[in-house]
Design an enzyme around this catalytic site. Structure first.
Site, PDB file in Angstrom:
ATOM      1  N   TRP A   1       7.220  -0.546   4.180  1.00  0.00           N
ATOM      2  CA  TRP A   1       8.037   0.274   2.848  1.00  0.00           C
ATOM      3  C   TRP A   1       9.222   1.040   3.149  1.00  0.00           C
ATOM      4  CZ3 TRP A   1       9.391   5.284   1.608  1.00  0.00           C
ATOM      5  CH2 TRP A   1       9.127   6.418   2.651  1.00  0.00           C
TER       6      TRP A   1
ATOM      7  N   SER B   1      13.360   7.331 -13.177  1.00  0.00           N
ATOM      8  CA  SER B   1      12.146   7.856 -13.475  1.00  0.00           C
ATOM      9  C   SER B   1      12.068   9.244 -12.729  1.00  0.00           C
ATOM     10  CB  SER B   1      11.058   6.912 -13.398  1.00  0.00           C
ATOM     11  OG  SER B   1       9.672   7.830 -13.535  1.00  0.00           O
ATOM     12  N   SER B   2      12.192   9.348 -11.524  1.00  0.00           N
ATOM     13  CA  SER B   2      11.857  10.655 -10.708  1.00  0.00           C
ATOM     14  C   SER B   2      12.948  11.601 -11.023  1.00  0.00           C
ATOM     15  CB  SER B   2      11.841  10.307  -9.468  1.00  0.00           C
ATOM     16  OG  SER B   2      10.709   9.306  -8.916  1.00  0.00           O
TER      17      SER B   2
ATOM     18  N   TYR C   1       8.792  16.032   1.649  1.00  0.00           N
ATOM     19  CA  TYR C   1       8.394  17.292   1.128  1.00  0.00           C
ATOM     20  C   TYR C   1       8.346  17.066  -0.303  1.00  0.00           C
ATOM     21  CZ  TYR C   1       8.829  18.803   5.909  1.00  0.00           C
ATOM     22  OH  TYR C   1       8.619  19.022   6.972  1.00  0.00           O
TER      23      TYR C   1
ATOM     24  N   LYS D   1       3.088  29.958   5.532  1.00  0.00           N
ATOM     25  CA  LYS D   1       2.332  29.522   4.213  1.00  0.00           C
ATOM     26  C   LYS D   1       1.153  29.573   4.681  1.00  0.00           C
ATOM     27  CE  LYS D   1       3.998  27.132   1.032  1.00  0.00           C
ATOM     28  NZ  LYS D   1       4.634  28.357   0.228  1.00  0.00           N
TER      29      LYS D   1
ATOM     30  N   THR E   1       6.316  26.599   7.461  1.00  0.00           N
ATOM     31  CA  THR E   1       5.039  26.196   7.209  1.00  0.00           C
ATOM     32  C   THR E   1       3.868  26.978   7.722  1.00  0.00           C
ATOM     33  OG1 THR E   1       6.025  24.124   7.390  1.00  0.00           O
ATOM     34  CG2 THR E   1       3.807  24.095   7.116  1.00  0.00           C
TER      35      THR E   1
ATOM     36  N   HIS F   1       0.758  -1.140  -0.011  1.00  0.00           N
ATOM     37  CA  HIS F   1       0.114   0.048   0.005  1.00  0.00           C
ATOM     38  C   HIS F   1       0.756   1.105  -0.014  1.00  0.00           C
ATOM     39  CE1 HIS F   1      -3.014   2.991   1.042  1.00  0.00           C
ATOM     40  NE2 HIS F   1      -2.214   3.161   2.305  1.00  0.00           N
TER      41      HIS F   1
ATOM     42  N   ARG G   1       1.066   0.266  15.414  1.00  0.00           N
ATOM     43  CA  ARG G   1       0.832   0.020  13.776  1.00  0.00           C
ATOM     44  C   ARG G   1       1.486  -1.355  13.323  1.00  0.00           C
ATOM     45  NH1 ARG G   1       5.348   3.933  11.066  1.00  0.00           N
ATOM     46  NH2 ARG G   1       4.185   3.244   9.247  1.00  0.00           N
TER      47      ARG G   1
ATOM     48  N   GLU H   1      11.764  13.190   0.804  1.00  0.00           N
ATOM     49  CA  GLU H   1      10.736  12.559   0.155  1.00  0.00           C
ATOM     50  C   GLU H   1       9.283  13.091   0.814  1.00  0.00           C
ATOM     51  OE1 GLU H   1      10.329  10.774  -2.370  1.00  0.00           O
ATOM     52  OE2 GLU H   1       8.359   9.978  -2.089  1.00  0.00           O
TER      53      GLU H   1
ATOM     54  N   HIS I   1      13.293  11.872   4.518  1.00  0.00           N
ATOM     55  CA  HIS I   1      12.488  13.052   4.676  1.00  0.00           C
ATOM     56  C   HIS I   1      12.138  14.009   3.617  1.00  0.00           C
ATOM     57  CE1 HIS I   1      10.115  14.996   7.710  1.00  0.00           C
ATOM     58  NE2 HIS I   1      10.420  16.175   7.301  1.00  0.00           N
TER      59      HIS I   1
ATOM     60  N   SER J   1      -1.675  27.427  -3.567  1.00  0.00           N
ATOM     61  CA  SER J   1      -1.522  28.795  -4.074  1.00  0.00           C
ATOM     62  C   SER J   1      -1.894  29.388  -5.103  1.00  0.00           C
ATOM     63  CB  SER J   1       0.151  28.969  -3.676  1.00  0.00           C
ATOM     64  OG  SER J   1       0.606  28.613  -2.701  1.00  0.00           O
TER      65      SER J   1
ATOM     66  N   ASP K   1       7.031  23.461 -24.703  1.00  0.00           N
ATOM     67  CA  ASP K   1       6.760  22.015 -24.396  1.00  0.00           C
ATOM     68  C   ASP K   1       8.004  21.804 -23.208  1.00  0.00           C
ATOM     69  OD1 ASP K   1       6.876  19.131 -24.168  1.00  0.00           O
ATOM     70  OD2 ASP K   1       5.898  19.321 -25.896  1.00  0.00           O
TER      71      ASP K   1
ATOM     72  N   HIS L   1      14.501  12.405  13.054  1.00  0.00           N
ATOM     73  CA  HIS L   1      13.402  12.445  14.116  1.00  0.00           C
ATOM     74  C   HIS L   1      12.382  11.060  13.630  1.00  0.00           C
ATOM     75  CE1 HIS L   1      11.408  15.046  10.787  1.00  0.00           C
ATOM     76  NE2 HIS L   1      10.821  14.101  10.645  1.00  0.00           N
ATOM     77  N   HIS L   2      12.959  10.396  12.573  1.00  0.00           N
ATOM     78  CA  HIS L   2      11.996   9.235  12.194  1.00  0.00           C
ATOM     79  C   HIS L   2      12.785   8.003  13.108  1.00  0.00           C
ATOM     80  CE1 HIS L   2       9.730  10.629   8.673  1.00  0.00           C
ATOM     81  NE2 HIS L   2      10.768  11.483   8.588  1.00  0.00           N
TER      82      HIS L   2
END
Lengths: 292, 525
Positions: free
Chosen positions: B141, B168-169, B256, B330, B327, B76, B449, B254, B252, B267, B105, B301-302
């Site tokens: 994951w 790809s990314s 963002y 924003k 943040t 998932h 979890r 990732e 991390h 925005s 283009d 922090h993870h």
């Protein structure tokens, strides 16, 4: 050469990207099959995938070279290529950063902790109380699982020579660039021959060093973390030297055919940027893997 | 290349049939491919989540084995992150960035095609593992060793799938950043760029810097399993915790990567429906850049509970909490944009407003998790699950849906059905809160979890959460119906400007826009 941006260049549709995807799919799927025990089918997929991928590279780059020689690229396309190459090299830098990061982490934290110092010394106390932290790490916490290396790779000797070779090749490629900018094709071609030759020499010596490591020193990928970091860093670097040398060889062949002009030679610059990047990575390697 | 055209003249072909999609170099076609791919992955990944919520509907083991449950949670996440959210943002970037900056283009159109066409193959590798002996990857994951090294036949397929997604990314990101740097119409200065373009430039930078690190991390996993290296094996002098450091150095940023383009979409939408220019445009750009910078120095922090020197815990706690500042800039800017605006509440605006509120809830729970001592309590509970689903579902996914409603009339030339759009919005918003809000309570009460069973005291909230999940999943079928209707030419014809308050180059083009957006550089107002 068209210098105005009043008309844009957008290439026609192309089958090469899809061919490249199919090639990579067969290559990676085949590798995965081979690694998970289906050696026959896996090798077949890898072989096909590799061939298709090489065909794609030749076809795609061939098409781009044809378009460039046909005068279809304006300055804007040239700048796009430059940005593309620059950002690609940054992504390569970050790929190496992962392995350098692993090396620094292991040397700074993991091995000393295993040796009983710092915040996480419990593994030392309960698992391997006799383990002594050193670097290069030859005596492992649990030697039974590994091929124990007899000695570490010294910085003097081949690695030092290789450093000189690679640094000189950076100079020769710059000398070739001077020739190109001055319209001196002889200097350009000679400079590129020298650069590719030095690159090949580097790879030959690296192969010799690996041979010694495996046979004489018993230093292998399976020799614990020192062997792991040594071979992964130098191995990926060597692969990049090979890629850079192939790029420069294509540029050399194109130079002999007179493809480049003093003002219009992005391919040469891209290959030389890449070569300098490989050079800088080696310097980092030489200092942190061999010297310190 | 099949034909050689005259110099200074680009191909005015408009190919048809299957080769149009296979060989395309057109940013709109590629954008459409990305979006269709993303929505199909949304449903595949969503069906995995339905299995998870079905199993958790009641305590006890009901429907699937624990091993299969673990495969579902793992797949998932992988499918939703790499298959749905990221490709959806790249699809939106492909469609909108050239039109927003006045380009014909993308800068590197063939590379653009390759970025997309790697994805179906990558996901073939990944999804094929469901049918292999030993099943799909089930170690989460995040692929932590040594657990992930116990994966069966699926293991190398997982690694190579991640490699292909990464290639790809990175290529997609190189294309976006090159396009913005080099293809802007004359007069489209950096301080005129729409915020969606700005957020994507920063995202592209994050992708280029972070994805290769993931490639390195999974390569080390591969060699540890098959080639005898000991990067993550303490017996050879390595450290399994090192994987977590390398992984989260990617992981991390990732996070963002999956939220900055969402900020960009919101925005665009909020000023349109408040009929006021974006408040604090420049500060928005600097806020995005600050968030991107901070994203590289907060990764541990993870892993507060995994064990780290005290100085590390403190550093990562402070840097994490610091992210609340940009943040907050924003969020307050969006609110200030609406202040005394002439507001109207069409479907895209509803989604965007809901994004602001619900994303902020995810942000607040993130602050709670960012405090190291508190995190010792929350780590690996449903509180974490609630937190990142508020950020990713009511954050990223809501913004993507908002963007699709916002731009669909431009893409297809047809207005979507406003009544159905609002129905989709209200059903989704109510069900998604029913789905995720109770998970905060479950987590605070201690429910772990990634476990298929739980103590009976958690039964009520889990049942509610599952009901919310089924409703939320079903609501998305409305979305598909609305989009398909507009794509197949039903509905009222859209004007070029589409929305009364819409500003920018993309709204000067016809709806739908011509196959090549701008053949000549447009005049920038």
């Amino acid at each position: 050469m068209n210098t105005s941006v009043s008309h844009y260049y957008v290439p026609a549709s192309s089958h090469w990207p899809l061919v490249g995807s199919l090639g990579l799919f067969a290559l990676t799927g085949g590798s995965a099959l081979a690694l998970s025990g289906h050696l026959g089918l896996g090798s077949f997929g890898m072989g096909i995938g590799f061939v298709v991928f090489v065909i794609m590279l030749c076809g795609w780059f061939g098409a781009v070279i044809g378009e460039s020689q046909g005068g279809r690229y304006n300055d804007q396309v040239d700048v796009s290529f430059r940005w593309g190459m620059a950002w690609f090299i940054l992504s390569e830098v970050m790929f190496f950063a992962a392995f350098f990061g692993a090396l620094f982490y292991v040397r700074q934290f993991a091995v000393p902790w295993l040796g009983g110092s710092g915040d996480k010394a419990l593994a030392h106390e309960f698992l391997w109380p006799s383990f002594v932290a050193t670097w290069p790490l030859l005596q492992l916490p649990d030697a039974g699982q590994f091929t124990v290396a007899k000695q570490a790779m010294a910085a003097a000797g081949l690695p030092a020579v290789n450093t000189l070779i690679l640094l000189s090749s950076g100079a020769t490629v710059t000398w070739a660039h001077w020739g190109l900018k001055a319209g001196n094709r002889r200097q350009l071609v000679r400079g590129l021959w020298l650069t590719v030759g030095l690159g090949a020499l580097f790879l030959g010596l690296q192969a010799h060093e690996y041979w010694d490591a495996y046979t004489l020193m018993n230093l292998r990928l399976t020799s614990g973390i020192y062997g792991s970091t040594f071979f992964m860093l130098t191995g990926f670097h060597g692969a990049h030297v090979l890629i850079g040398a192939i790029m420069l060889s294509v540029v050399l062949a194109r130079s002999r055919r007179g493809h480049f002009t003093p003002t219009h030679h992005f391919a040469f610059e891209a290959a030389s940027w890449y070569w300098h990047f490989v050079d800088v990575v080696w310097l980092g390697l030489f200092v942190t893997v061999y010297l310190l | 290349m099949t034909e050689i055209a005259l110099p200074q003249h680009h191909e005015h072909e408009h190919p048809s049939g299957i080769t149009r999609w296979l060989f395309t170099t057109n940013h709109k076609d590629i954008g459409t491919l990305y979006l269709l791919f993303a929505v199909s992955m949304l449903f595949i990944g969503g069906s995995f989540a339905m299995v998870v919520r079905l199993e958790l509907f009641q305590p006890g083991l009901q429907f699937v084995s624990p091993h299969f449950f673990n495969q579902m949670t793992t797949m998932h996440a992988l499918v939703m992150i790499f298959g749905a959210v990221m490709p959806a943002f790249v699809g939106l970037a492909n469609w909108m960035i050239p039109m927003m900056i006045g380009a014909p283009d993308m800068a590197l159109p063939r590379l653009n095609n390759w970025s997309f066409w790697l994805l179906p193959f990558a996901f073939t590798l990944l999804l094929s593992t469901l049918f292999m002996p030993g099943g799909a990857p089930s170690g989460g994951w995040t692929m932590y060793p040594p657990l992930v090294l116990q994966t069966g036949m699926a293991f190398p397929f997982l690694i190579f799938a991640v490699h292909l997604m990464g290639i790809s990314s990175v290529m997609g990101a190189i294309n976006v950043i090159t396009t913005v740097f080099n293809m802007r119409a004359p007069g489209m200065t950096y301080h005129k760029l729409p915020l969606f373009v700005w957020t994507w430039v920063v995202t592209a930078f994050l992708l280029i810097a972070a994805m290769p690190v993931l490639a390195g991390a999974v390569t080390m996993l591969l060699t540890d399993k098959y080639f005898g290296t000991s990067f993550f094996n303490a017996a050879g002098g390595g450290d399994p915790v090192m994987f977590q450091h390398v992984f989260w150095f990617f992981g991390h940023p990732e996070v963002y990567i999956m939220i900055l383009p969402a900020f960009g979409i919101v925005s665009q939408i909020v000023p349109t429906f408040a009929r006021k220019p974006l408040f604090g445009y420049t500060s928005m750009i600097y806020a995005v850049a600050s968030i991107a910078f901070l994203s590289f120095i907060v990764w541990a922090h993870h892993m507060f509970t995994v064990g780290m020197p005290l100085a590390g815990e403190l550093f990562f706690m402070y840097s994490t909490v610091l992210i609340a500042v940009p943040t907050g800039v924003k969020v307050f800017n969006w609110v200030a944009t609406m202040w005394r605006g002439s507001m109207s509440f069409e479907t895209p605006m509803l989604w965007a407003l809901c994004f602001i509120i619900l994303f902020s809830i995810g942000g607040f729970s993130g602050l709670m998790l960012g405090l190291a001592p508190a995190d010792f309590q929350y780590q690996d509970t449903y509180f974490v699950v609630a937190h990142f689903h508020y950020v990713l579902v009511t954050g990223a996914v809501f913004a993507i849906i908002a963007g699709v409603y916002f731009w669909l009339p431009k893409w297809t030339g047809r207005m979507y059905d406003e009544r159905l759009g609002k129905l989709h919005f209200w059903l989704s918003t109510i069900s998604v809160n029913l789905l995720f809000f109770p998970q905060h309570f479950l987590g605070l009460a201690g429910m772990p979890r990634r476990i298929p069973d739980y103590a009976v005291q958690y039964a009520e909230w889990n049942m509610l959460s599952s009901i919310g999940a089924f409703l939320f999943g079903a609501s998305q079928l409305i979305f598909v119906y609305v989009v398909v209707r507009a794509m197949s030419g039903h509905g009222e014809k859209a004007t070029d400007q589409v929305w009364e308050g819409a500003r920018g180059l993309e709204w000067t083009l016809s709806s739908p826009p011509p196959y090549h957006s701008f053949n000549e550089p447009p005049k920038v107002p």
